[in-house]
Design a protein around this motif. Structure first.
Motif, PDB file in Angstrom:
ATOM      1  N   ALA A   1       0.834  -1.280   0.094  1.00  0.00           N
ATOM      2  CA  ALA A   1      -0.065   0.005   0.156  1.00  0.00           C
ATOM      3  C   ALA A   1       0.808   1.359  -0.080  1.00  0.00           C
ATOM      4  O   ALA A   1       1.967   1.214   0.311  1.00  0.00           O
ATOM      5  CB  ALA A   1      -0.898   0.110   1.254  1.00  0.00           C
ATOM      6  N   ASN A   2       0.216   2.401  -0.363  1.00  0.00           N
ATOM      7  CA  ASN A   2       0.827   3.773  -0.361  1.00  0.00           C
ATOM      8  C   ASN A   2       0.044   4.705   0.010  1.00  0.00           C
ATOM      9  O   ASN A   2      -1.408   4.567   0.214  1.00  0.00           O
ATOM     10  CB  ASN A   2       1.221   3.730  -1.906  1.00  0.00           C
ATOM     11  N   VAL A   3       0.625   5.859   0.327  1.00  0.00           N
ATOM     12  CA  VAL A   3      -0.237   7.016   0.780  1.00  0.00           C
ATOM     13  C   VAL A   3      -0.711   7.721  -0.264  1.00  0.00           C
ATOM     14  O   VAL A   3       0.141   8.368  -1.167  1.00  0.00           O
ATOM     15  CB  VAL A   3       0.407   8.093   1.863  1.00  0.00           C
ATOM     16  N   ALA A   4      -2.215   7.776  -0.492  1.00  0.00           N
ATOM     17  CA  ALA A   4      -2.530   8.324  -1.665  1.00  0.00           C
ATOM     18  C   ALA A   4      -2.851  10.053  -1.623  1.00  0.00           C
ATOM     19  O   ALA A   4      -2.415  10.515  -2.436  1.00  0.00           O
ATOM     20  CB  ALA A   4      -4.089   7.928  -2.194  1.00  0.00           C
ATOM     21  N   SER A   5      -3.271  10.168  -0.544  1.00  0.00           N
ATOM     22  CA  SER A   5      -3.294  11.617  -0.088  1.00  0.00           C
ATOM     23  C   SER A   5      -3.441  11.892   1.121  1.00  0.00           C
ATOM     24  O   SER A   5      -3.850  10.986   1.704  1.00  0.00           O
ATOM     25  CB  SER A   5      -4.542  12.202  -0.941  1.00  0.00           C
ATOM     26  N   ILE A   6      -3.030  13.231   1.549  1.00  0.00           N
ATOM     27  CA  ILE A   6      -3.195  13.775   2.986  1.00  0.00           C
ATOM     28  C   ILE A   6      -3.893  15.131   2.701  1.00  0.00           C
ATOM     29  O   ILE A   6      -3.393  16.144   2.167  1.00  0.00           O
ATOM     30  CB  ILE A   6      -1.967  14.198   3.522  1.00  0.00           C
ATOM     31  N   THR A   7      -5.268  15.156   2.849  1.00  0.00           N
ATOM     32  CA  THR A   7      -6.203  16.298   2.442  1.00  0.00           C
ATOM     33  C   THR A   7      -6.617  16.958   3.771  1.00  0.00           C
ATOM     34  O   THR A   7      -7.289  16.373   4.704  1.00  0.00           O
ATOM     35  CB  THR A   7      -7.601  15.720   1.793  1.00  0.00           C
ATOM     36  N   THR A   8      -6.605  18.395   3.726  1.00  0.00           N
ATOM     37  CA  THR A   8      -7.022  19.179   4.712  1.00  0.00           C
ATOM     38  C   THR A   8      -8.526  19.654   4.304  1.00  0.00           C
ATOM     39  O   THR A   8      -8.805  19.939   3.348  1.00  0.00           O
ATOM     40  CB  THR A   8      -6.320  20.677   4.478  1.00  0.00           C
ATOM     41  N   LYS A   9      -9.228  19.266   5.453  1.00  0.00           N
ATOM     42  CA  LYS A   9     -10.642  19.584   5.248  1.00  0.00           C
ATOM     43  C   LYS A   9     -10.912  21.070   5.898  1.00  0.00           C
ATOM     44  O   LYS A   9     -11.437  21.505   6.677  1.00  0.00           O
ATOM     45  CB  LYS A   9     -11.473  18.771   6.505  1.00  0.00           C
ATOM     46  N   ILE A  10     -10.475  21.698   4.898  1.00  0.00           N
ATOM     47  CA  ILE A  10     -10.387  23.334   4.916  1.00  0.00           C
ATOM     48  C   ILE A  10     -11.724  23.900   4.885  1.00  0.00           C
ATOM     49  O   ILE A  10     -11.603  25.034   5.500  1.00  0.00           O
ATOM     50  CB  ILE A  10      -9.268  24.066   4.065  1.00  0.00           C
ATOM     51  N   THR A  11     -12.504  23.370   4.282  1.00  0.00           N
ATOM     52  CA  THR A  11     -14.120  24.045   4.032  1.00  0.00           C
ATOM     53  C   THR A  11     -14.913  23.790   5.300  1.00  0.00           C
ATOM     54  O   THR A  11     -15.786  24.310   5.346  1.00  0.00           O
ATOM     55  CB  THR A  11     -14.653  23.814   2.894  1.00  0.00           C
ATOM     56  N   GLY A  12     -14.400  22.766   6.048  1.00  0.00           N
ATOM     57  CA  GLY A  12     -15.422  22.459   7.394  1.00  0.00           C
ATOM     58  C   GLY A  12     -15.191  23.435   8.472  1.00  0.00           C
ATOM     59  O   GLY A  12     -14.050  23.851   8.730  1.00  0.00           O
ATOM     60  N   THR A  13     -16.265  24.252   8.666  1.00  0.00           N
ATOM     61  CA  THR A  13     -16.184  25.147   9.689  1.00  0.00           C
ATOM     62  C   THR A  13     -16.289  24.611  11.181  1.00  0.00           C
ATOM     63  O   THR A  13     -17.056  23.715  11.438  1.00  0.00           O
ATOM     64  CB  THR A  13     -17.532  26.047   9.543  1.00  0.00           C
ATOM     65  N   GLY A  14     -15.422  25.130  11.905  1.00  0.00           N
ATOM     66  CA  GLY A  14     -15.173  24.692  13.135  1.00  0.00           C
ATOM     67  C   GLY A  14     -16.305  25.572  13.965  1.00  0.00           C
ATOM     68  O   GLY A  14     -16.876  26.495  13.677  1.00  0.00           O
ATOM     69  N   GLY A  15     -16.324  25.216  15.618  1.00  0.00           N
ATOM     70  CA  GLY A  15     -17.391  25.850  16.375  1.00  0.00           C
ATOM     71  C   GLY A  15     -16.987  27.165  16.485  1.00  0.00           C
ATOM     72  O   GLY A  15     -16.068  27.703  16.353  1.00  0.00           O
ATOM     73  N   SER A  16     -18.227  27.950  17.146  1.00  0.00           N
ATOM     74  CA  SER A  16     -17.918  29.423  17.454  1.00  0.00           C
ATOM     75  C   SER A  16     -17.467  29.500  18.919  1.00  0.00           C
ATOM     76  O   SER A  16     -18.292  28.917  19.838  1.00  0.00           O
ATOM     77  CB  SER A  16     -18.966  30.326  17.189  1.00  0.00           C
ATOM     78  N   GLN A  17     -16.485  30.157  19.259  1.00  0.00           N
ATOM     79  CA  GLN A  17     -16.064  30.546  20.752  1.00  0.00           C
ATOM     80  C   GLN A  17     -16.393  32.027  20.903  1.00  0.00           C
ATOM     81  O   GLN A  17     -15.761  32.838  20.093  1.00  0.00           O
ATOM     82  CB  GLN A  17     -14.684  30.123  20.904  1.00  0.00           C
ATOM     83  N   ARG A  18     -17.046  32.415  21.683  1.00  0.00           N
ATOM     84  CA  ARG A  18     -17.408  33.882  22.055  1.00  0.00           C
ATOM     85  C   ARG A  18     -16.148  34.348  22.864  1.00  0.00           C
ATOM     86  O   ARG A  18     -16.046  33.638  23.920  1.00  0.00           O
ATOM     87  CB  ARG A  18     -18.663  33.976  22.673  1.00  0.00           C
ATOM     88  N   THR A  19     -15.691  35.627  22.228  1.00  0.00           N
ATOM     89  CA  THR A  19     -14.731  36.374  23.269  1.00  0.00           C
ATOM     90  C   THR A  19     -15.204  37.617  23.611  1.00  0.00           C
ATOM     91  O   THR A  19     -14.668  38.072  24.611  1.00  0.00           O
ATOM     92  CB  THR A  19     -13.279  36.243  22.420  1.00  0.00           C
ATOM     93  N   ASP A  20     -15.960  38.465  22.923  1.00  0.00           N
ATOM     94  CA  ASP A  20     -16.369  39.484  22.940  1.00  0.00           C
ATOM     95  C   ASP A  20     -15.190  40.673  22.837  1.00  0.00           C
ATOM     96  O   ASP A  20     -15.550  41.779  23.100  1.00  0.00           O
ATOM     97  CB  ASP A  20     -17.012  39.836  24.490  1.00  0.00           C
ATOM     98  N   GLY A  21     -14.360  40.390  22.197  1.00  0.00           N
ATOM     99  CA  GLY A  21     -12.994  41.122  21.943  1.00  0.00           C
ATOM    100  C   GLY A  21     -13.546  41.791  20.585  1.00  0.00           C
ATOM    101  O   GLY A  21     -13.773  41.093  19.676  1.00  0.00           O
TER     102      GLY A  21
END
Length: 481
Positions: free
Chosen positions: A73-93
């Motif tokens: 076997a070989n590594v075909a790809s290492i893909t960054t899930k860059i369009t997946g939005t993470g959760g929101s953290q409120r800072t009020d800054g």
């Protein structure tokens, strides 16, 4: 047998790579703006021991499939899930921003533009908006032709707290109006009495605040109880000192008074000189009062000044090259109703309709705000709100093709698409900014732990291939014993 050994080795390598990626994902589970990566495998070279043959109608032989032995076997790809939005953290800054959409902040480090999803910004010693790692946040500057908009041009550093932005310019007062009620039964407004004072405050071009004392009392004709006379008694600075007086303290401690550089006042179209008593510093302004007339039957305002139906008169301090501008003093809001012999008068800066022309002092920056399209505004303690710049974004045809360079930054590659150097207004991309919120990592721990389990089992299975092949080889060597 050797093929099985090397297939097992390749399996160990790819599963180790996948475990490395999973470890990095979990390590950054709380990293602002981090985007998880995933690994996919592919099989590699095959050794064909027997080629495929087709069916033969003449001999009646059926077709035979090819016989191939895979080599791992070989590594075909290492893909960054860059369009997946993470959760929101409120800072009020005020400087913490989250992008809603697929675009990126543009930042500059060591002269090169990079891109990030992490909107945790602050201000450096030079007033530049920057990232925690020291990269400058890029955007558009305010248009020199229109201070209410930003010029779409090549991005540059946003110096939101530059020295010029820490203050807002003062503005001279050009409009004042009087409100309240004059009661003709008030004994203090009789012609022989001292009159009632109405103070009006105003700013000059330098932002200095002054108070002009207007005196209102009845006309000298006792039969005209609906006609009053308005004069200027004095004008004071912020310290409560007359602007017409220059105070001098002699060496022996005696105090003398004299005229200042402001020698007269203009009111109702005429100039009147202010006389200063050198011993007491008392100011006397001899002037013909401006007539103020009300309707004798309804108590409503009729006119002020000599012009029929006039609603205002002009006021100004006369000085050579001074910072003063003419002020329009409106009297049309006054009434003449009975209020138990009490007169109430109050001066208000600005015009009657919208308060325009009120003037303002020098403003000190009291805060910064960023709206949903990235426009940065400075707020000042004199009520001003001034546009300081606009944060712009970059959008790519293939954001997964960006190369991560650390510090939450990405660089363009040949497969991501190019950055045009100008950027986009985020509203044109269908997105917006959320202020006081940060985008967290999009790592899903449940998914990562599941991937970790399957990766561990895959690694174990491939290690068994190696140990089993070794056992078989050992049995083969023992044949000669």
């Amino acid at each position: 047998m050797m093929r099985a050994l090397y297939s097992g080795v390749s399996g160990l390598r790819v599963h180790q790579t996948k475990m490395d990626v999973i470890g990095n994902n979990i390590a950054n589970v709380n990293t602002v703006g981090f985007k998880r990566s995933s690994v996919t495998f592919s099989d590699i070279l095959y050794q064909t021991t027997s080629a495929a043959t087709g069916p033969n109608a003449t001999t009646g032989a059926a077709g035979i499939n090819a016989m191939q032995i895979g080599l791992g076997a070989n590594v075909a790809s290492i893909t960054t899930k860059i369009t997946g939005t993470g959760g929101s953290q409120r800072t009020d800054g005020w400087s913490d921003l989250m992008i809603e959409g697929d675009s990126f902040f543009v930042v500059n480090s060591n002269g090169s533009n990079y891109f990030t999803k992490a909107g945790s910004f602050n201000v450096d010693a030079n007033g530049n908006l920057c990232t925690p790692s020291g990269a400058l946040v890029m955007g558009w500057q305010v248009s020199p032709d229109d201070p209410s908009s930003c010029k779409s041009d090549n991005v540059s550093a946003l110096r939101v707290m530059a020295p010029d932005n820490l203050f807002s310019e003062p503005e001279a007062t050009t409009n004042v109006y009087l409100k309240g009620n004059i009661d003709q039964n008030d004994t203090q407004i009789a012609f022989e009495a001292d009159g009632r004072l109405a103070n009006i405050q105003f700013y000059d071009n330098l932002g200095n605040l002054y108070t002009a004392a207007l005196n209102v009392k009845q006309n000298e004709d006792p039969e005209e109880t609906n006609v009053y006379s308005v004069t200027v008694s004095n004008v004071f600075n912020e310290k409560g000192e007359s602007v017409f007086v220059s105070k001098t303290v002699e060496e022996d401690g005696t105090i003398t008074y004299g005229p200042s550089t402001i020698t007269s006042v203009s009111f109702g179209g005429s100039d009147y000189e202010a006389e200063v008593n050198e011993e007491t510093g008392e100011v006397t302004i001899e002037m013909d009062g401006v007539p103020l007339e009300f309707n004798a039957s309804s108590g409503r305002f009729v006119q002020v000044g000599e012009e029929e139906g006039g609603t205002s008169v002009n006021f100004n301090l006369v000085s050579d090259g001074g910072p003063f501008v003419p002020i329009d003093v409106d009297f049309s809001k006054l009434t003449m109703f009975s209020q138990s012999g009490t007169t109430n008068l109050e001066g208000v800066k600005g015009d009657i309709a919208k308060g325009a022309g009120a003037g303002k002092p020098v403003g000190n920056m009291s805060g910064i705000t960023i709206d949903k399209i990235g426009k940065i505004y400075g707020t000042y303690d004199n009520g001003d709100q001034i546009l300081l710049g606009q944060i712009v974004v970059a959008k790519f045809a293939n954001p997964a093709g960006l190369e991560s360079i650390g510090n939450n930054m990405y660089a363009v590659t040949q497969n991501s698409g190019e950055f045009d150097g100008i950027g986009k207004d985020i509203s044109s991309t269908g997105g917006k900014f959320n202020t006081g919120v940060l985008e967290m990592s999009n790592v899903d721990l449940a998914n990562e732990f599941t991937e970790m389990i399957t990766t561990q089992r895959g690694f174990q299975a491939n290690s068994r291939i190696i140990t089993t092949s070794d056992t078989i080889l050992e049995e083969l060597i023992n044949l000669k014993r």
